[in-house]
Write a protein that holds these residues in place. Sequence first.
Motif, PDB file in Angstrom:
ATOM      1  N   ALA A  13       0.830  -1.200   0.000  1.00  0.00           N
ATOM      2  CA  ALA A  13       0.000   0.000   0.000  1.00  0.00           C
ATOM      3  C   ALA A  13       0.865   1.250   0.000  1.00  0.00           C
ATOM      4  O   ALA A  13       1.918   1.293   0.638  1.00  0.00           O
ATOM      5  CB  ALA A  13      -0.910  -0.014   1.219  1.00  0.00           C
ATOM      6  N   GLN A  14       0.408   2.260  -0.732  1.00  0.00           N
ATOM      7  CA  GLN A  14       1.172   3.491  -0.869  1.00  0.00           C
ATOM      8  C   GLN A  14       0.332   4.687  -0.457  1.00  0.00           C
ATOM      9  O   GLN A  14      -0.895   4.663  -0.525  1.00  0.00           O
ATOM     10  CB  GLN A  14       1.629   3.692  -2.320  1.00  0.00           C
ATOM     11  CG  GLN A  14       2.676   2.722  -2.791  1.00  0.00           C
ATOM     12  CD  GLN A  14       3.310   3.198  -4.090  1.00  0.00           C
ATOM     13  OE1 GLN A  14       3.632   4.375  -4.232  1.00  0.00           O
ATOM     14  NE2 GLN A  14       3.485   2.292  -5.019  1.00  0.00           N
ATOM     15  N   VAL A  15       1.058   5.729  -0.059  1.00  0.00           N
ATOM     16  CA  VAL A  15       0.462   7.034   0.190  1.00  0.00           C
ATOM     17  C   VAL A  15       1.213   8.055  -0.643  1.00  0.00           C
ATOM     18  O   VAL A  15       2.453   8.092  -0.614  1.00  0.00           O
ATOM     19  CB  VAL A  15       0.523   7.402   1.689  1.00  0.00           C
ATOM     20  CG1 VAL A  15       0.124   8.863   1.892  1.00  0.00           C
ATOM     21  CG2 VAL A  15      -0.386   6.502   2.506  1.00  0.00           C
TER      22      VAL A  15
ATOM     23  N   PRO B 111      -3.336  -0.747  -3.024  1.00  0.00           N
ATOM     24  CA  PRO B 111      -4.098   0.441  -2.597  1.00  0.00           C
ATOM     25  C   PRO B 111      -3.230   1.687  -2.574  1.00  0.00           C
ATOM     26  O   PRO B 111      -2.089   1.660  -2.115  1.00  0.00           O
ATOM     27  CB  PRO B 111      -4.560   0.060  -1.187  1.00  0.00           C
ATOM     28  CG  PRO B 111      -4.419  -1.417  -1.086  1.00  0.00           C
ATOM     29  CD  PRO B 111      -3.299  -1.793  -2.001  1.00  0.00           C
ATOM     30  N   VAL B 112      -3.778   2.783  -3.057  1.00  0.00           N
ATOM     31  CA  VAL B 112      -3.079   4.067  -3.059  1.00  0.00           C
ATOM     32  C   VAL B 112      -4.021   5.131  -2.519  1.00  0.00           C
ATOM     33  O   VAL B 112      -5.146   5.293  -3.022  1.00  0.00           O
ATOM     34  CB  VAL B 112      -2.598   4.465  -4.473  1.00  0.00           C
ATOM     35  CG1 VAL B 112      -1.963   5.848  -4.436  1.00  0.00           C
ATOM     36  CG2 VAL B 112      -1.621   3.446  -5.020  1.00  0.00           C
ATOM     37  N   ASP B 113      -3.560   5.847  -1.495  1.00  0.00           N
ATOM     38  CA  ASP B 113      -4.275   7.014  -0.982  1.00  0.00           C
ATOM     39  C   ASP B 113      -3.477   8.259  -1.355  1.00  0.00           C
ATOM     40  O   ASP B 113      -2.281   8.347  -1.039  1.00  0.00           O
ATOM     41  CB  ASP B 113      -4.427   6.919   0.539  1.00  0.00           C
ATOM     42  CG  ASP B 113      -5.487   5.928   0.952  1.00  0.00           C
ATOM     43  OD1 ASP B 113      -6.660   6.323   1.056  1.00  0.00           O
ATOM     44  OD2 ASP B 113      -5.138   4.738   1.148  1.00  0.00           O
TER      45      ASP B 113
ATOM     46  N   THR C 123      -1.260   1.121   7.218  1.00  0.00           N
ATOM     47  CA  THR C 123      -0.780  -0.008   6.418  1.00  0.00           C
ATOM     48  C   THR C 123       0.169   0.407   5.311  1.00  0.00           C
ATOM     49  O   THR C 123       0.684  -0.449   4.585  1.00  0.00           O
ATOM     50  CB  THR C 123      -1.972  -0.742   5.795  1.00  0.00           C
ATOM     51  OG1 THR C 123      -2.740   0.191   5.009  1.00  0.00           O
ATOM     52  CG2 THR C 123      -2.868  -1.347   6.866  1.00  0.00           C
ATOM     53  N   ALA C 124       0.419   1.697   5.163  1.00  0.00           N
ATOM     54  CA  ALA C 124       1.251   2.182   4.054  1.00  0.00           C
ATOM     55  C   ALA C 124       2.678   1.673   4.177  1.00  0.00           C
ATOM     56  O   ALA C 124       3.312   1.784   5.225  1.00  0.00           O
ATOM     57  CB  ALA C 124       1.236   3.699   4.012  1.00  0.00           C
TER      58      ALA C 124
END
Length: 434
Positions: A321-323, A348-350, A397-398
Motif C-alpha cells: 500500500a502506498q500514500v 491500494p493508493v491514498d 498499512t502504508a
Amino acid sequence: MYRFRWKTHPLATAMLLMALAFLLCHALTIPWPDNYFAWRHELMLLSGVELIMLMSLGMLLGMRPLWLEKLWGGLDKLYGLHRRLGIAAGLMLSAHWLLDLSPRWLIQLGLIAPRVRHAGPHLFSWTVLAKQVGEWAAWAVLGLVIIALLRMVPYGFWRKLHKLFAPVYLMGAFHSAILIPLSFWWTPLGWLLALLLLVGGYAALLSLRRKVGSLQRHVGIITAVESLPGNMLELRCAVPRWPGHQAGQFALLQLDAAEGAHPFTIASAWQGQGELRFVIKALGDYTRSLPGRLQPGAEVVLEGPYGGFTGTRDGLAAQGAQVWVAGGVGVTPFLAWLQAQWQPLPAPVDFFYCVRHAGEAVRLDELRHACARLGVRLHLLESAHGQRLTAQVLPATAADVWFCGPEGLGQSLQRQLASRPQPPRFHHEAFSLR
C-alpha cells in the motif's frame, strides 16, 4: 522540498581513509617532538591532497553526468553530495591554511625555534608562484563557500559567482601539481590524485566553455501558456529531439538566457511526440514575471531529464500500500504518474493533496477523473477550512510514502512517521539545488 541529511558516500570515505593511512604511516617515521617542521610538512601534504581530491570530485559532480545522476538516484542527491563536498573542502582548506600559518604563532609563543633560511638570488621560481597562486585560490574558495551557504544571497547572483569555482579549481590544481613532492606521484595514491586532477581539470574547462549539461540540452518551442488559479502558470512545449522521460522526472528549463536554468517537474507522461507540460508557481521575482513575458512560439531550452522520483516505475506500486502526498504545486509529478498509468494500480493508493482551498488545486477535474479511473483514493485537504495533514491521517498499512511539497511540511511529516512502530519508507526530492 525536504533537504537531505548528511550521508558519507563509501567511495569518498574509502578515498579519504586511504590518503590518511598512507600519509600518517609515512609521518610516523619522523621523530617527535624534535622536528616540528617535518611533521607540519606531512600534515600539510595530507590536508592538501585531501583538499584537491574533494575539489576534483566536486568539479566532476558539478558537470551533471547522467551516469552519476542515475547511480546516486537523482540530480538532487548528486547536488546534495556536491554541496557537502564543498563544505568539506572549505573545512580542509582551513586546516591546511592554519598549518601553513602555525610556525609564526608557535615561534611567537616560544614553543619552537625559528628555522634558519638561506637567502638565494631573486630569480623566478615555480614554487614561489605556486604558493602565491594557492593563497589567492584559498581566499577565493573560502569566500565562495561562505556565499554558497548564505540562503539570503539571490539565486542569480549566486549562479554567476558559482562559475568562478572552475578557474579557482585550476589555480588549486596548479598549486598542488607544483608543490606536491615528486616521489609522491609514483605511489598508488599519487596515481589516483593524478587521475582526479585530469578529471577535475577537464570538468573545469567544460565549465569555462559553458558546456555543462550540453549533451542533455534540447531546444523547444512554447505551444501554449495558460494562467491557473493560485498564482500558477501552465506551460506546454514541443521539443522534437526530447529523448523521453519517466513520469516524475524534471528538467532544467531556461526561459531567459540572463536568468539561467531552473528545475521544474514535468507534469506530463512521455507519449512519444515530444510534448511536455510544466506547472510553475510564482514564488519569486523571476517566476512572477513569467506570465507577462512568455508567449506561444517563443524558444525554450530544456536540459534533462533528471531525477529519481519515479515511484510507479517497474511495478513499484505492487510492493504494498502506498500514500502519495502533494502540497500545492508539488502535485506535478503525480499528474505525470497518473497520466502514465493505463490500468488500475494493483495495490491500494491514498493520494492526499494539500491546498489552501479547492479553487487553487491544479487541474482538479483531471486529477479526480484519473484517480477514479485507476482506483486511487483522492483526499483533498483545504487549510482554509481547518484541514491539516498529520501522520495520524495517513493509513497505518502504508509501506511507502511519496512526498512532494513544501520543505517544512515534508520535515514534519517524516518526523511523525518515524515514530510509528513500523515506519514506512519515505521518498522525497530536494529541488533546492544550491
